[in-house]
Design an enzyme around this catalytic site. Structure first.
Site, PDB file in Angstrom:
ATOM      1  N   THR A  93      -4.082  13.609   5.655  1.00 48.06           N
ATOM      2  CA  THR A  93      -2.651  13.725   5.963  1.00 48.06           C
ATOM      3  C   THR A  93      -2.367  15.019   6.728  1.00 48.06           C
ATOM      4  OG1 THR A  93      -2.218  12.490   3.943  1.00 48.06           O
ATOM      5  CG2 THR A  93      -0.334  13.543   4.991  1.00 48.06           C
ATOM      6  N   ASN A 125      -1.988  19.239  -1.311  1.00 47.27           N
ATOM      7  CA  ASN A 125      -2.978  18.550  -0.494  1.00 47.27           C
ATOM      8  C   ASN A 125      -2.605  18.551   0.989  1.00 47.27           C
ATOM      9  OD1 ASN A 125      -3.534  15.496   0.672  1.00 47.27           O
ATOM     10  ND2 ASN A 125      -5.323  16.489  -0.183  1.00 47.27           N
ATOM     11  N   GLY A 165      -2.777   8.323  -4.213  1.00 50.46           N
ATOM     12  CA  GLY A 165      -2.118   9.521  -4.757  1.00 50.46           C
ATOM     13  C   GLY A 165      -0.869   9.897  -3.980  1.00 50.46           C
ATOM     14  N   ASP A 166      -0.144  10.833  -4.511  1.00 50.99           N
ATOM     15  CA  ASP A 166       0.997  11.480  -3.853  1.00 50.99           C
ATOM     16  C   ASP A 166       1.221  12.764  -4.660  1.00 50.99           C
ATOM     17  OD1 ASP A 166       3.273  10.984  -1.756  1.00 50.99           O
ATOM     18  OD2 ASP A 166       4.373  11.615  -3.520  1.00 50.99           O
ATOM     19  N   LYS A 207       0.864  -1.185   0.000  1.00 51.82           N
ATOM     20  CA  LYS A 207       0.000   0.000   0.000  1.00 51.82           C
ATOM     21  C   LYS A 207       0.896   1.229   0.000  1.00 51.82           C
ATOM     22  CE  LYS A 207      -3.921   2.176   0.509  1.00 51.82           C
ATOM     23  NZ  LYS A 207      -3.568   2.901  -0.726  1.00 51.82           N
ATOM     24  N   LYS A 237       5.632   3.247   8.286  1.00 51.86           N
ATOM     25  CA  LYS A 237       4.479   4.132   8.472  1.00 51.86           C
ATOM     26  C   LYS A 237       3.189   3.325   8.507  1.00 51.86           C
ATOM     27  CE  LYS A 237       4.553   7.451   5.652  1.00 51.86           C
ATOM     28  NZ  LYS A 237       4.446   8.510   4.644  1.00 51.86           N
ATOM     29  N   SER A 243      -6.769   5.866   4.062  1.00 59.40           N
ATOM     30  CA  SER A 243      -6.850   5.008   2.876  1.00 59.40           C
ATOM     31  C   SER A 243      -7.247   3.587   3.282  1.00 59.40           C
ATOM     32  CB  SER A 243      -5.498   4.953   2.158  1.00 59.40           C
ATOM     33  OG  SER A 243      -5.367   6.036   1.268  1.00 59.40           O
ATOM     34  N   LYS A 288       5.236   1.708  -3.144  1.00 62.90           N
ATOM     35  CA  LYS A 288       5.180   3.080  -3.670  1.00 62.90           C
ATOM     36  C   LYS A 288       5.427   3.015  -5.163  1.00 62.90           C
ATOM     37  CE  LYS A 288       4.703   7.423  -2.386  1.00 62.90           C
ATOM     38  NZ  LYS A 288       3.934   8.029  -1.300  1.00 62.90           N
TER      39      LYS A 288
END
Ligand code: NDP
Length: 455
Positions: A219, A250, A174-175, A99, A123, A387, A135
């Site tokens: 976040t 964001n 997303g990132d 994830k 994390k 998420s 990632k």
């Protein structure tokens, strides 16, 4: 930062794993930076638990289970063929499906994706949710692209990625450069190829097709909740504090929103061109309109608010005196010199909303000067935590209200703080949340790896 004076077997073990990593990944500077920070802080764990050394946990955890690298071919609006490189690093699946987000930015390369994927393991473990670490991304630059070009790129990217992901295998999100619009296009293409409706394959989706309320805010809000817990240790809160937030994406926008809701005065924000300083406090409605609606540059802000100033360049933002600094833009945005300036100007706390925004030298400066430090993998875990809540809602076909998700997020951030704090104490580094979060995140994954045998 990680000075260990004893010459124990554990120290030798940790040294040897890190040195081998340097030998085999010498050119991957960002990955080595992330690895160094984590690996050395785990020495006390190996001292106490030699069985983890014997099982080769560290050698295994620093090596991704799988690295996927693929060509993404798409056509721009002028009919010209464009080629980008796509990545997905499936780093560790000991406690759940991989994830982690996707980043679209020209700086993306294997080192960047590996550093992000490695951090994500710890994390995700800290959130208490059953999710492994991964990632991905591409060196595609969304800046200046039309909506149709973004859609075609996302479709081409997913046409390669789809065969490697799934709701029980690997769940991207997303990132940087990948927000709700991009996740929508990625999901649409996945659905088209698969011929079935599998909402749990991606998170950060729109609310009308399986997204979760509070995911957008998670976040930034989570980072502020975490820092608030930390401030309580010194009998302080966000009330009346002066805060500097870098970035205006964001994470930054919702960190500003929550800090303001808790009574802080946020005086600065930035984008990759420059920063604004608004000593009376940022007008968040105006900033949101510029960045979220108009998708314009932050310089526009001063045209509509003459009392604020705009300065070209990003690092100058850390010259602005503040009580709390929340770096929410990108990696290595605070170096040693900037950290020293923050300390000279009396900063009390630094909370990392971005991933690895402080260099190792900057972290040393915080720790030497007793600045409260909330490291990224703990402080920005709220996004991935929500998420995981989105995945739970998708599976159960039941959706929660904004307040329900926000309450769960808040509790998760409190838990992460408490667990990190307790782990730091247990291993003789009381008050050091960097050690604590690394150790707490690591132990859960290590125990799962131990239980699952040599794989
Ligand atoms: P966005 O793309 O929404 O925003 C990134 C922001 O940072 C933009 O304002 C961008 O400006 C700015 N920026 C980029 N580089 C610099 C720089 N060198 N100096 C100053 N500003 C810069 O990304 P996110 O907000 O989603 O992500 C920000 C950080 O948070 C990243 O490190 C990401 O990995 C991390 N993160 C994000 C999570 C999420 O849920 N979104 C979860 C956990 C971590 P410009 O518009 O000019 O590019």
């Amino acid at each position: 930062m990680v000075t260990l004076t004893t010459n124990t077997t554990a120290t030798t073990y940790v040294d040897s794993v890190y040195n081998k990593l340097v030998e085999t990944n010498g050119h991957e500077v960002e990955f080595l930076q992330a690895a160094k920070e984590i690996i050395y802080s785990l020495t006390p764990v190996f001292e106490k638990r030699p069985e983890l050394m014997e099982a080769g946990i560290l050698e295994r955890i620093v090596e991704p289970e799988r690295i996927l690298k693929f060509r993404v071919t798409w056509m721009d609006d002028a009919g010209k063929v464009q080629v980008n490189r796509g990545y997905r690093i499936q780093f560790n699946s000991a406690i759940g499906p991989y994830k982690g987000g996707l980043r679209f930015h020209p700086s993306v390369n294997e080192s960047i994706v590996k550093f992000l994927g490695f951090e994500q393991i710890f994390k995700n473990s800290l959130t208490g949710q059953p999710i492994g670490g991964g990632k991905g991304g591409s060196d595609f630059d969304p800046k200046g692209k039309s909506n149709n070009e973004i859609m075609r790129f996302c479709q081409a990217f997913m046409t390669e990625l789809y065969r490697h992901i799934g709701q029980d295998i690997d769940v991207p999100a997303g990132d940087i450069g990948v927000g709700g619009r991009e996740v929508g296009y990625l999901f649409g293409q996945y659905k088209r190829i698969r011929g079935g409706y599998e909402p749990g394959v991606l998170t950060g989706k729109g609310l009308s097709f399986g997204g979760s309320l509070t995911r957008t805010e998670a976040t930034g809000y989570g980072c502020v909740y975490f820092v608030d817990e930390m401030l309580q240790e010194i009998k302080e809160s966000f009330q009346n504090q002066t805060v500097v937030v870098s970035g205006s994406g964001n994470v930054a926008i919702y960190a500003i929103e929550k800090a303001q809701q808790l009574g802080a005065k946020v005086v600065a924000a930035s984008d990759s061109s420059g920063y604004i300083h608004d000593p009376e406090g940022i007008d968040l409605a105006l900033l949101k309109d510029i960045k979220e609606v108009r998708k314009a540059r932050i310089i526009e802000y001063v045209k509509e608010r003459p009392e604020a100033t705009y300065t070209e360049g990003c690092t100058g933002i850390w010259t602005i005196p503040c009580d709390i600094a929340l770096p929410c833009a990108t990696q290595n945005e605070i170096d040693e010199a900037s950290a020293r300036l923050l300390v000279e100007n009396g900063v009390k706390a630094v909370g990392e909303g971005a991933n690895m925004p402080s260099t190792l030298e900057a972290i040393d400066v915080y720790l030497e000067n007793n600045v409260l430090f909330a490291p990224a993998k703990a402080a920005n875990a709220g996004g991935v935590a929500v998420s995981a809540l989105e995945m739970a809602q998708d599976s159960s076909r039941q959706f929660w209200t904004f307040d329900e998700v926000d309450k769960k997020l808040h509790q998760i951030m409190i838990n992460i703080y408490n667990e990190s704090s307790a782990a730091a104490k247990r291993y003789g580094h009381e008050g050091n949340l960097l050690f604590g979060s690394n150790i707490a995140g690591f132990e859960k994954v290590a125990d799962a790896m131990l239980a699952q045998g040599i794989i």
